[in-house]
Design a protein around this motif. Structure first.
Motif, mmCIF file in Angstrom:
data_model
loop_
_atom_site.group_PDB
_atom_site.id
_atom_site.type_symbol
_atom_site.label_atom_id
_atom_site.label_comp_id
_atom_site.label_asym_id
_atom_site.label_seq_id
_atom_site.Cartn_x
_atom_site.Cartn_y
_atom_site.Cartn_z
ATOM 1 N N GLU A 1 0.835 -1.209 0.000
ATOM 2 C CA GLU A 1 0.000 0.000 0.000
ATOM 3 C C GLU A 1 0.866 1.254 0.000
ATOM 4 O OE1 GLU A 1 -3.427 1.414 -0.888
ATOM 5 O OE2 GLU A 1 -3.306 -0.692 -0.337
ATOM 6 N N THR A 2 1.974 1.252 0.723
ATOM 7 C CA THR A 2 2.879 2.399 0.724
ATOM 8 C C THR A 2 3.467 2.622 -0.669
ATOM 9 O OG1 THR A 2 3.439 2.176 3.065
ATOM 10 C CG2 THR A 2 5.039 3.320 1.681
ATOM 11 N N ILE A 3 3.861 1.551 -1.319
ATOM 12 C CA ILE A 3 4.409 1.666 -2.675
ATOM 13 C C ILE A 3 3.344 2.209 -3.623
ATOM 14 C CG2 ILE A 3 5.449 0.416 -4.617
ATOM 15 C CD1 ILE A 3 6.574 -1.572 -2.454
ATOM 16 N N TRP A 4 2.084 1.744 -3.477
ATOM 17 C CA TRP A 4 0.992 2.272 -4.300
ATOM 18 C C TRP A 4 0.809 3.764 -4.059
ATOM 19 C CZ3 TRP A 4 -1.443 1.306 -8.523
ATOM 20 C CH2 TRP A 4 -1.599 -0.006 -8.979
ATOM 21 N N ARG A 5 0.832 4.184 -2.789
ATOM 22 C CA ARG A 5 0.659 5.611 -2.481
ATOM 23 C C ARG A 5 1.743 6.449 -3.154
ATOM 24 N NH1 ARG A 5 0.061 5.467 3.786
ATOM 25 N NH2 ARG A 5 -1.832 4.252 3.908
ATOM 26 N N LEU A 6 2.977 5.955 -3.099
ATOM 27 C CA LEU A 6 4.079 6.673 -3.739
ATOM 28 C C LEU A 6 3.877 6.744 -5.253
ATOM 29 C CD1 LEU A 6 6.955 5.188 -1.584
ATOM 30 C CD2 LEU A 6 6.225 7.592 -1.617
ATOM 31 N N ALA A 7 3.437 5.643 -5.850
ATOM 32 C CA ALA A 7 3.187 5.632 -7.294
ATOM 33 C C ALA A 7 2.096 6.628 -7.666
ATOM 34 C CB ALA A 7 2.806 4.223 -7.755
ATOM 35 N N VAL A 8 1.033 6.675 -6.884
ATOM 36 C CA VAL A 8 -0.061 7.616 -7.160
ATOM 37 C C VAL A 8 0.446 9.052 -7.040
ATOM 38 C CG1 VAL A 8 -2.265 8.496 -6.268
ATOM 39 C CG2 VAL A 8 -1.942 6.036 -6.571
ATOM 40 N N GLN A 9 1.226 9.346 -6.013
ATOM 41 C CA GLN A 9 1.738 10.704 -5.833
ATOM 42 C C GLN A 9 2.708 11.103 -6.950
ATOM 43 O OE1 GLN A 9 0.553 12.992 -3.742
ATOM 44 N NE2 GLN A 9 -0.894 11.367 -3.244
ATOM 45 N N LEU A 10 3.467 10.141 -7.444
ATOM 46 C CA LEU A 10 4.401 10.420 -8.538
ATOM 47 C C LEU A 10 3.719 10.341 -9.913
ATOM 48 C CD1 LEU A 10 7.468 8.437 -7.160
ATOM 49 C CD2 LEU A 10 7.329 10.924 -7.465
ATOM 50 N N LYS A 11 2.444 9.907 -9.906
ATOM 51 C CA LYS A 11 1.660 9.764 -11.138
ATOM 52 C C LYS A 11 2.330 8.814 -12.125
ATOM 53 C CE LYS A 11 -0.473 14.342 -10.751
ATOM 54 N NZ LYS A 11 0.046 14.788 -9.495
ATOM 55 N N VAL A 12 2.795 7.681 -11.583
ATOM 56 C CA VAL A 12 3.415 6.633 -12.402
ATOM 57 C C VAL A 12 2.768 5.296 -12.058
ATOM 58 C CG1 VAL A 12 5.634 7.846 -12.577
ATOM 59 C CG2 VAL A 12 5.295 6.156 -10.753
ATOM 60 N N PRO A 13 2.802 4.337 -12.971
ATOM 61 C CA PRO A 13 2.305 3.000 -12.658
ATOM 62 C C PRO A 13 3.125 2.348 -11.536
ATOM 63 C CG PRO A 13 2.488 3.294 -15.024
ATOM 64 C CD PRO A 13 3.173 4.472 -14.379
ATOM 65 N N PHE A 14 2.468 1.548 -10.736
ATOM 66 C CA PHE A 14 3.100 0.791 -9.649
ATOM 67 C C PHE A 14 4.341 0.059 -10.163
ATOM 68 C CE2 PHE A 14 3.376 -3.195 -7.183
ATOM 69 C CZ PHE A 14 3.357 -2.727 -5.878
ATOM 70 N N GLY A 15 4.229 -0.521 -11.357
ATOM 71 C CA GLY A 15 5.334 -1.287 -11.940
ATOM 72 C C GLY A 15 6.587 -0.470 -12.163
ATOM 73 N N ASP A 16 6.448 0.855 -12.368
ATOM 74 C CA ASP A 16 7.632 1.697 -12.553
ATOM 75 C C ASP A 16 8.483 1.741 -11.293
ATOM 76 O OD1 ASP A 16 6.728 2.201 -15.101
ATOM 77 O OD2 ASP A 16 6.518 4.368 -14.831
ATOM 78 N N LEU A 17 7.850 1.609 -10.144
ATOM 79 C CA LEU A 17 8.619 1.627 -8.895
ATOM 80 C C LEU A 17 9.308 0.306 -8.627
ATOM 81 C CD1 LEU A 17 6.368 3.729 -6.494
ATOM 82 C CD2 LEU A 17 8.391 4.443 -7.763
#
Length: 184
Positions: A59-75
């Motif tokens: 969930e933390t990784i998802w939150r970061l992806a949403v804030q960076l406006k990138v797909p989860f997979g990019d992280l």
């Protein structure tokens, strides 16, 4: 082999996550403090994640992806490890390069597991195909029961839930992100 798989899930190598996160954050001109605040996490935790340490939740990784406006997979790109928490394990299988962006994940849910998921980026959809077991999925007030071979699509931009009961579940998850707007 089974012991190795369990070890990989409990101690994933987070170097790729940290490097990807830092690269994306810096490319957007965000400080550690700004991104941490926007994602609702402590700056010290974000710093540890970028250093390849810590133990971020999915969930933390998802939150970061949403804030960076990138797909989860990019992280998590470049990580060949399973990420997991509380009976849920996920692994990026493939990333698309087209528009709209499509990423594919392998996911496993242990028996008697509930995973509440916050809303993802607006326009995101999740399509899952159950490989084995039994799974309830959807908005918490309208869960749908799936068995092996069933396919289900949900709006990932709405809060949703994955739940197992006495039997665990294995599934393929295809996440489609919204088409990018053409630059003016």
């Amino acid at each position: 082999m089974e012991q190795l798989l369990v070890l990989m899930m409990e101690n994933p190598n987070l170097n790729s996550l940290g490097q990807n996160l830092q690269t994306l954050r810096l490319a957007q001109g965000l400080s550690l403090s700004q991104l941490a605040s926007n994602a609702g996490i402590a700056k010290s935790n974000l710093c540890r994640i970028e250093q390849g340490e810590g133990n971020p939740t999915i969930e933390t990784i998802w939150r970061l992806a949403v804030q960076l406006k990138v797909p989860f997979g990019d992280l998590i790109a470049g990580s060949h490890e399973f990420l997991g928490e509380d009976g849920i394990q996920v692994k990026l299988v493939d990333q698309g390069a087209d528009d709209p962006r499509v990423d594919v994940y392998w996911m496993s849910c242990a028996s008697n597991t509930t995973k509440d998921s916050e809303a993802h980026t607006h326009g995101t959809t999740e399509r899952l195909t159950l490989i084995s077991g039994e799974l309830w999925v959807g908005p918490t007030n309208a869960m749908t029961r799936l068995t092996a071979g069933d396919t289900f699509t949900l709006h990932g931009d709405q809060p949703h839930c994955y739940q197992t009961k006495d039997q665990g579940a294995t599934l393929m998850l295809v996440i489609t992100y919204p088409k990018q707007q053409d630059a003016p």
